[in-house]
Design an enzyme around this catalytic site. Structure first.
Site, PDB file in Angstrom:
ATOM      1  N   LYS A  77       0.787  -1.276  -0.012  1.00  0.00           N
ATOM      2  CA  LYS A  77      -0.198   0.068  -0.013  1.00  0.00           C
ATOM      3  C   LYS A  77       0.879   1.194   0.020  1.00  0.00           C
ATOM      4  CE  LYS A  77      -4.587   0.583   2.278  1.00  0.00           C
ATOM      5  NZ  LYS A  77      -5.213   0.732   3.412  1.00  0.00           N
TER       6      LYS A  77
HETATM    7  O1  G3P Z   1      -9.043   1.568   4.070  1.00  0.00           O
HETATM    8  C1  G3P Z   1      -8.799   2.912   4.627  1.00  0.00           C
HETATM    9  C2  G3P Z   1      -9.575   2.936   5.848  1.00  0.00           C
HETATM   10  O2  G3P Z   1      -9.056   2.143   6.773  1.00  0.00           O
HETATM   11  C3  G3P Z   1      -9.711   4.344   6.395  1.00  0.00           C
HETATM   12  O3  G3P Z   1     -10.748   4.375   7.009  1.00  0.00           O
HETATM   13  O4  G3P Z   1     -12.522   5.213   8.453  1.00  0.00           O
HETATM   14  O5  G3P Z   1      -9.982   5.838   9.088  1.00  0.00           O
HETATM   15  O6  G3P Z   1     -11.385   6.588   7.119  1.00  0.00           O
HETATM   16  P1  G3P Z   1     -11.411   5.679   8.018  1.00  0.00           P
END
Ligand code: G3P
Length: 225
Positions: free
Chosen positions: A83
């Site tokens: 990633k």
């Molecule tokens: O895969 C990306 C994710 O982990 C981000 O999620 O909820 O932190 O925006 P969030």
């Protein structure tokens, strides 16, 4: 649409995997930090649990550092996907890694132009963050529709991972658009199967069966329950 789980927690991964519907895992530095264990050891354990792609994120920000870190991470297991942040240095590193057959997932994507450039660099996956766009009053799902359209226009094979999913509607909308993958936190996966009418229906069926059991009819049947 494939279902990935967005977590670095082994218990959550095991529970989702036991449902028999899990296609892969995405992690990020925040998710790994939450586990308070050695991240490389944790990624090894995750890769031993799940056969599908497991995304592990680099910390380096310059192309040279990203490539070096990616090569180390790729040694963890054959299903590791690197990633990489969607930046100019990230693009250069992606081009290099793609020529060496190391799989990449370009993360923190917030625009169609970014998604188009990462595809040109040879990214295997792109991760647009829908929830974080919604958080700042932009329509996250509209971005998925637009990327899908542009990728279709040019028959681009980079797979769209809908990321930063916060609720089941994000998941359903991603499927309606035809996204390749949704990466979903465990608390949302749990909600995907819930429906009050399913619970009410089961309760009623069992009560009605119980009424039948009180008669003698059921004892003559082959079905004894
Ligand atoms: O895969 C990306 C994710 O982990 C981000 O999620 O909820 O932190 O925006 P969030």
């Amino acid at each position: 649409m494939k279902l990935f789980i967005d977590t670095a927690n082994l218990e959550e991964i095991k529970k989702a995997n036991n449902l028999g519907i899990l296609d892969g895992v995405t992690t990020n530095p925040t998710l790994l930090a939450k586990e308070k264990v050695d991240p490389i050891a944790q990624l090894k354990k995750i890769c031993s649990l799940v056969k599908g792609p497991v995304s592990a994120e680099v910390i380096s920000q310059d192309a040279k550092g990203i490539v070096l870190e990616a090569k180390e991470l790729a040694k963890i297991a054959p299903n590791i996907v690197i990633k990489i942040p969607t930046t100019s240095e990230g693009l250069k590193a992606t081009k290099e890694l793609s020529s060496q057959n190391i799989k990449t997932n370009l993360t923190l994507c917030f625009s169609v132009s970014q998604a188009l450039l990462v595809a040109k660099a040879g990214a295997n996956f792109v991760s647009p963050f829908v929830g974080r766009l919604d958080d700042i009053s932009f329509d996250g799902m509209q971005l998925i529709k637009d990327i899908k359209l542009v990728y279709q226009n040019y028959k681009i094979s980079t797979q769209i991972i809908v990321a930063s999913i916060r609720h089941p509607i994000h998941f359903v909308e991603a499927a309606k658009i035809g996204a390749d993958i949704a990466t979903v936190p465990f608390y949302v996966i749990e909600k995907l199967l819930l429906h009050p009418l399913t619970d009410i229906g089961i309760k009623r069926f069992l009560e009605d069966w119980g009424t039948l059991k009180k008669t003698n009819i059921i004892s003559k049947s082959k079905i004894k329950k």
